[in-house]
Design an enzyme around this catalytic site. Structure first.
Site: not given
Ligand code: OGA
Ligand code: NI
Length: 343
Positions: A224, A226, A282, A292
């Site tokens: 996606h 942001d 990403h 994590r």
């Molecule tokens: C998000 C995202 C990345 C992560 O919350 O939009 O891409 O590493 N998080 O958690």
């Molecule tokens: Ni994100």
């Protein structure tokens, strides 16, 4: 009306997915089973690394420009956010996600809600579920914290408030650096500086990616971009779980740098910069051994603010629209949202 919670409520994404109890699963259920990564997600390239920028560097503006233009993402060191604040928020996020499911469901996000516990907002766009649980905060966390810890909510609220305060300052600072690096008019910079100090809008997203019995068949967060101007991510873990997609190259891990913060360009900045600073695509992968936690701060202007390519930029390829309108387009079209804004 200019509040992110209200915009999300007005444009719900039919989200009523309750995360499974990750503490008890022994194998990946079919509902969460994705094609093996090697089949559909492409090869992961380990040799390339995204830029790391020292915010105290005298050349910082140039570095930010280069990274925003070529990568849409970079990590920052010397960012001025105390380590105790970074560690504190992780600690509180861990405490929250460690609660029994029964407790977390007390603050389950409602189907048209924006805040609370639940699956990622992008979930309804995919047929499979993600190996992820989230907790979204917009403004104060007091009501939810009181439901989770009736006698002991203050610490959580204090830590979250302090974290949001620091993130707001840093986001403002980085946004100005980015804007200045775009060669736009002083007037545009001044008006954006004012808008981002007085009228910003933000959401804090706590993310949890539990250990997964078969990480190759699960995904933490599906690909996606942001939505807002920029995101500041606190990823503490020592493994590379966050990956960005680069055309012609593939998925590249964002290897954690100790105590650095990850900054990525969002869709609104993509529009503002007329596509010069692209919002980065990403995803997050999961691990068998490591649970994590990450904390993402999404930063944008008020939802009634108009967004259009900045005035000194060459022929605009995106039309002007309000933040609220963009949120509604994104809620319907996800990845294709920007193409609906193209002139
Ligand atoms: C998000 C995202 C990345 C992560 O919350 O939009 O891409 O590493 N998080 O958690
Ligand atoms: Ni994100």
């Amino acid at each position: 009306m200019s509040n992110l919670s209200e915009a999300y409520r007005d444009y719900p994404v039919n989200l009523h997915i309750i995360p499974i109890d990750f503490h008890t699963v022994e194998s990946v259920p079919e509902s969460h089973e994705w094609p093996p990564h090697s089949d559909c997600l492409g090869t992961v390239i380990d040799e390339v690394s995204i830029p790391v920028i020292d915010l105290a560097d005298s050349n910082v503006q140039k570095l930010v420009r280069h990274a925003s233009e070529n990568w849409g993402i970079f990590q920052v060191t010397n960012h001025g956010v105390p380590l105790s604040v970074l560690r504190g928020v992780e600690c509180e996020a861990t405490r929250l996600f460690s609660l029994p499911v029964k407790e977390k469901l007390k603050v389950l996000r409602s189907p048209d809600g924006a805040t609370g516990y639940g699956a990622a907002r992008i979930s309804p766009f995919f047929t499979k579920f993600m190996w992820h649980e989230g907790f979204t905060i917009i403004g104060s966390s007091l009501d939810h914290a009181k439901q989770l810890w009736p006698h002991d909510y203050q610490l959580f609220c204090d830590v979250i408030d302090e974290y949001q305060k620091k993130m707001k300052e840093l986001a403002h600072r980085i946004l100005l650096l980015i804007l200045k690096s775009l060669d736009i008019s002083e007037e545009d910079i001044t008006s954006w500086a004012a808008a981002s100090t007085n009228e910003s809008n933000a959401a804090l997203q706590l993310n949890s990616y539990p250990c997964c019995p078969n990480p190759n068949r699960a995904i933490g967060l599906a690909p996606h971009t942001d939505s807002l101007l920029l995101t500041i991510l606190n990823q503490t873990h020592d493994s590379s779980a966050l990956q960005i997609f680069r055309d012609g190259v593939g998925w590249i891990p964002v290897a954690p740098v100790p105590d650095a913060l990850v900054v990525n360009v969002g869709d609104l900045l993509h529009i503002l910069s007329n596509g010069k600073f692209p919002s980065v695509y990403h995803q997050v992968i999961v691990s068998e051994e490591k649970h994590r936690i990450s904390v993402a701060y999404f930063y944008g202007p008020k939802t009634d603010c108009q967004i259009a390519p900045l005035s000194k930029i060459e022929v605009p390829i995106y039309r002007s629209l309000s933040v609220k309108e963009f949120i509604s387009i994104k809620a319907r079209h996800l990845d294709k949202a920007l193409s609906f804004v193209r002139i």
